[in-house]
Design a protein around this motif. Structure first.
Motif, mmCIF file in Angstrom:
data_model
loop_
_atom_site.group_PDB
_atom_site.id
_atom_site.type_symbol
_atom_site.label_atom_id
_atom_site.label_comp_id
_atom_site.label_asym_id
_atom_site.label_seq_id
_atom_site.Cartn_x
_atom_site.Cartn_y
_atom_site.Cartn_z
ATOM 1 N N VAL A 14 -0.578 3.563 5.307
ATOM 2 C CA VAL A 14 -0.856 4.804 4.580
ATOM 3 C C VAL A 14 -1.843 5.640 5.382
ATOM 4 O O VAL A 14 -1.738 6.866 5.433
ATOM 5 C CB VAL A 14 -1.393 4.498 3.162
ATOM 6 N N ARG A 15 -2.772 4.990 6.040
ATOM 7 C CA ARG A 15 -3.752 5.684 6.883
ATOM 8 C C ARG A 15 -3.033 6.508 7.956
ATOM 9 O O ARG A 15 -3.417 7.636 8.237
ATOM 10 C CB ARG A 15 -4.670 4.656 7.538
ATOM 11 N N GLN A 59 -0.133 12.983 -0.780
ATOM 12 C CA GLN A 59 -0.648 11.870 -1.578
ATOM 13 C C GLN A 59 -1.423 10.883 -0.715
ATOM 14 O O GLN A 59 -2.457 10.366 -1.135
ATOM 15 C CB GLN A 59 0.495 11.135 -2.281
ATOM 16 N N ALA A 60 -0.921 10.612 0.486
ATOM 17 C CA ALA A 60 -1.604 9.688 1.394
ATOM 18 C C ALA A 60 -3.006 10.193 1.722
ATOM 19 O O ALA A 60 -3.939 9.398 1.849
ATOM 20 C CB ALA A 60 -0.786 9.496 2.670
ATOM 21 N N LYS A 61 -3.146 11.509 1.824
ATOM 22 C CA LYS A 61 -4.458 12.087 2.120
ATOM 23 C C LYS A 61 -5.424 11.888 0.957
ATOM 24 O O LYS A 61 -6.630 11.784 1.160
ATOM 25 C CB LYS A 61 -4.321 13.582 2.423
ATOM 26 N N TRP A 98 4.533 13.026 0.072
ATOM 27 C CA TRP A 98 4.034 11.709 0.497
ATOM 28 C C TRP A 98 2.773 11.875 1.348
ATOM 29 O O TRP A 98 1.797 11.164 1.153
ATOM 30 C CB TRP A 98 5.079 10.967 1.315
ATOM 31 N N LEU A 100 0.128 7.592 7.766
ATOM 32 C CA LEU A 100 0.965 8.588 7.104
ATOM 33 C C LEU A 100 0.207 9.883 6.856
ATOM 34 O O LEU A 100 0.763 10.969 7.020
ATOM 35 C CB LEU A 100 1.512 8.022 5.784
ATOM 36 N N LYS A 101 -1.050 9.793 6.497
ATOM 37 C CA LYS A 101 -1.793 11.002 6.145
ATOM 38 C C LYS A 101 -2.030 11.938 7.333
ATOM 39 O O LYS A 101 -2.350 13.098 7.141
ATOM 40 C CB LYS A 101 -3.098 10.656 5.439
ATOM 41 N N ASP A 145 0.831 -1.195 0.000
ATOM 42 C CA ASP A 145 0.000 0.000 0.000
ATOM 43 C C ASP A 145 0.874 1.256 0.000
ATOM 44 O O ASP A 145 0.605 2.215 -0.723
ATOM 45 C CB ASP A 145 -0.926 -0.030 1.216
ATOM 46 N N HIS A 146 1.932 1.262 0.791
ATOM 47 C CA HIS A 146 2.868 2.398 0.801
ATOM 48 C C HIS A 146 3.459 2.628 -0.589
ATOM 49 O O HIS A 146 3.690 3.761 -0.985
ATOM 50 C CB HIS A 146 4.025 2.139 1.777
ATOM 51 N N ILE A 166 2.375 5.193 -3.345
ATOM 52 C CA ILE A 166 2.734 6.609 -3.261
ATOM 53 C C ILE A 166 3.941 6.879 -4.155
ATOM 54 O O ILE A 166 4.964 6.200 -4.052
ATOM 55 C CB ILE A 166 3.033 6.998 -1.797
#
Length: 136
Positions: A85-86, A125-127, A122, A88-89, A62-63, A66
């Motif tokens: 990723v959740r 993008q995660a958002k 990053w 990271l945002k 998933d990472h 990005i």
């Protein structure tokens, strides 16, 4: 972005062969197959790889969706506690870049640190990325 599953750090040669034998050759296919608890259970039954380990690999895949995120940067993010990723945002890019620099100084995980500007991209993008992995 999609990569061969060998780009996921920690995935052993035997596990790569096993996943390929069930048709999973890319990070995108792995993410699709292991995105839900039901999918992870089915894949675990087919491969003999534990569900928790599959979840870990799915989060790494998933990472890799990005842009600019390579396998070693995933390892560096995990070293500072960003496992999904959740997560990271919600991170502050400046603090995250500093934490990554400190972790890399101790553990020498990457040759070149990502710039703060890259870390900002990053997080942005995660958002925007649709969440793929479910945990219940």
């Amino acid at each position: 972005m999609t990569y061969p599953i060998g780009h996921i750090d920690g995935l052993g040669e035997d596990e790569v062969k096993t996943l390929k034998s069930v048709g999973i050759r890319t990070t995108e296919r792995l993410l699709e197959a292991a995105k839900s608890p039901k999918g992870r259970k089915l894949l675990a039954d087919r491969t003999g790889i534990g569900e928790t380990r599959l979840l870990d690999f799915a989060n790494a895949a998933d990472h890799l969706r990005i842009k600019g995120m390579g396998g070693r940067y995933v390892v560096l993010l995990r070293a500072v506690g960003v496992m999904t990723v959740r997560e990271l945002k919600y991170r502050n890019p400046e603090n995250l870049a500093q934490a990554m620099a400190a972790a890399n100084a101790k553990r020498k995980l990457v040759q070149f640190l990502p710039s703060e500007k890259l870390v900002v991209r990053w997080v942005e993008q995660a958002k925007k990325l649709p969440l793929k992995i479910t945990y219940r």
